[in-house]
Design an enzyme around this catalytic site. Structure first.
Site, PDB file in Angstrom:
ATOM      1  CD  GLU A 200      -3.176  -0.941   1.998  1.00 61.35           C
ATOM      2  OE1 GLU A 200      -3.436   0.181   2.440  1.00 61.35           O
ATOM      3  OE2 GLU A 200      -3.838  -1.946   2.280  1.00 61.35           O
TER       4      GLU A 200
ATOM      5  CE  LYS B 224     -10.633  -3.031   3.986  1.00 64.72           C
ATOM      6  NZ  LYS B 224      -9.977  -4.201   4.637  1.00 64.72           N
TER       7      LYS B 224
HETATM    8  C1  LIG Z   1      -6.954  -2.491   3.486  1.00 62.17           C
HETATM    9  C2  LIG Z   1      -6.736  -3.610   4.161  1.00 62.17           C
HETATM   10  O1  LIG Z   1      -6.099  -4.653   3.609  1.00 62.17           O
HETATM   11  P1  LIG Z   1      -6.774  -5.719   2.631  1.00 62.17           P
HETATM   12  O2  LIG Z   1      -7.342  -4.984   1.489  1.00 62.17           O
HETATM   13  O3  LIG Z   1      -5.631  -6.625   2.263  1.00 62.17           O
HETATM   14  O4  LIG Z   1      -7.832  -6.404   3.462  1.00 62.17           O
HETATM   15  C3  LIG Z   1      -7.172  -3.773   5.568  1.00 62.17           C
HETATM   16  O5  LIG Z   1      -6.971  -4.825   6.156  1.00 62.17           O
HETATM   17  O6  LIG Z   1      -7.757  -2.849   6.128  1.00 62.17           O
HETATM   18 MG   LIG Z   2      -7.949  -3.972   8.054  1.00 59.64          MG
END
Ligand SMILES: C=C(OP(=O)(O)O)C(=O)O
Ligand SMILES: [Mg+2]
Length: 427
Positions: free
Chosen positions: A206, A336
């Site tokens: 990231e 998300k």
């Molecule tokens: C952004 C993250 O990672 P991933 O997209 O790998 O879950 C997270 O865990 O918050």
């Molecule tokens: Mg996370």
């Protein structure tokens, strides 16, 4: 037929920041407006997430998405043609119904989300509005407080440190642009510190520096040193946010911190984190315990939730029902969209978060692209916070740069969330 009825949908295979294929969808409306969106992908995924459909087999490590792309072109496209893209709920309802499973295991959340987001972009284009205003109306003017990564770890960096994200938050900044200025100085200072120590080893998934530390606490010490070296004051100006991502090293109440050579119980983990909260300027802890440890989450939030933000990611997977079922286990939720597979379901979680008194943080995934939809969701949904990743990676900066544009476009109306979203312990 209205001008915003869906006339045509097409998906293609494009590539993400980890060198894996992903799904891009184009939606064309009867009136000629077009929208495009790309599904992201996680690495440290919660077990309750909607399915990121992959082909398996040997090509590209099993990560190919030919089936998900075909699901859009052969199944979804026909089924959504004629639906009014301006009615996001009706479109998403059709996608949910068409899939027919709780976690999109038939069509894939990567297929449904790409279409759900592309349709929103098309509907916004049809009325000539930026997506954040289309979603949030004329009042959408709150610019989120960013969580920006300085060191990457866990599943995003070969597990070189146990903690996944070492991030900073700048609640005392005057606006988003200044928060980004400060973070850039901290990021640069952190890189210089690692260079001086001879441990600079590139960047993680990231964009945070690839970690090379002797312990998790050394990473925290270095982060504080970087804030100071950047000429900023920890606590008063800048705080730390960690994504512990504890599901990656804990289950059944046992937590194995490989770098520290420790195996802790839930109580031991809570004690360790409480010690860090006492010693470091921590404002936010995400997934401090594993997704199977709701009791641990409840105990931790009871103990620390009045001082810091406790964020549920793997625990809550952007799911309104899980949020209701575990009320009190955290005081903030990560949003998300690909954890659910449609915008409507993710927005449901955002609404329930308000009912439960939880803060909301729109978040990118570790596998990303140039798609900037989440910057618009953060403003349009009035989330208050946005977590994306860092400098050194264009797919991260695409989102932060889009937020700069949104802040500029809003001019005097823009209102930086700053301290207000961290009511519990403003620095
Ligand atoms: C952004 C993250 O990672 P991933 O997209 O790998 O879950 C997270 O865990 O918050
Ligand atoms: Mg996370």
């Amino acid at each position: 037929m209205t001008d915003t009825a869906i006339a045509y949908v097409h998906a293609r295979r494009v590539w993400d920041s980890r060198g894996r294929p992903t799904v891009e969808a184009d939606v064309l409306l009867e009136g000629g407006a077009v929208g495009r969106a790309i599904a992201p992908a996680g690495a440290s995924t919660g077990s309750g997430e909607a399915l990121d459909l992959r082909d398996g087999g040997t090509a590209f490590g099993g990560y190919d998405v030919r089936k998900a792309v075909a699901n859009v072109n052969d199944v979804i496209a026909r089924a959504v043609t004629g639906i009014d893209a301006a009615n996001q709920e009706a479109l998403d309802e059709r996608l949910i119904e068409l899939d027919g499973t709780r976690n999109k295991t038939r069509l894939g959340a990567n297929a449904t989300l790409a279409v759900s987001m592309a349709a929103a972009h098309a509907a916004a284009a049809a009325v000539g509005e930026p997506l954040y205003r289309y979603l949030g109306g004329a009042d959408a003017a709150r610019i989120p407080l960013p969580q920006i990564q300085i060191f990457g770890g866990g599943a995003h960096a070969g597990r070189r440190v146990d903690i996944q994200d070492f991030m900073v938050m700048c609640p005392a900044a005057e606006n988003f642009a200044q928060a980004l200025d400060w973070t850039a100085e901290i990021y640069r200072a952190a890189g210089t510190l690692l260079q001086e120590a001879g441990t600079l080893a590139g960047v993680a998934d990231e964009g945070g520096w690839w970690p090379s530390f002797a312990s998790n606490e050394q990473a925290l010490d270095t982060l504080v040193a970087a804030i100071e070296r950047a000429g900023l004051r920890p606590v008063e100006q800048v705080g730390i946010a960690l994504d512990v991502a504890a599901s990656d090293f804990g289950r059944n109440g046992r937590y194995k911190l490989a770098l520290d050579g420790k195996e802790l119980s839930t109580d031991g983990m809570i004690e360790l984190l409480a010690g860090w909260i006492g010693r470091y300027p921590i404002l936010s802890l995400e997934d401090p315990l594993a997704e199977d440890d709701t009791a641990g989450f409840l105990a931790f939030t009871r103990a620390a939730g009045n001082r810091i933000q406790v964020v549920g990611d793997d625990l809550l997977v952007s799911d309104a029902d899980r949020l209701r079922d575990t009320a009190g286990a955290a005081n903030a939720i990560l949003l998300k969209p690909n954890q659910r597979g449609t915008l409507t379901e993710t927005l449901d979680a955002r609404r329930v978060a308000d009912e439960c008194g939880y803060a909301t943080i729109v978040s990118a995934r570790s596998g990303e692209t140039e798609d900037v939809t989440i910057a618009h969701l953060a403003v349009g949904w009035d989330a208050g916070q946005l977590k994306v990743g860092s400098f050194s990676r264009g797919e991260r900066m695409a989102k932060w740069n889009e937020m700069l544009r949104i802040e500029e476009a809003l001019g005097g109306k823009a209102h930086f969330a700053g301290r207000s979203v961290l009511g519990r312990s403003p620095p």
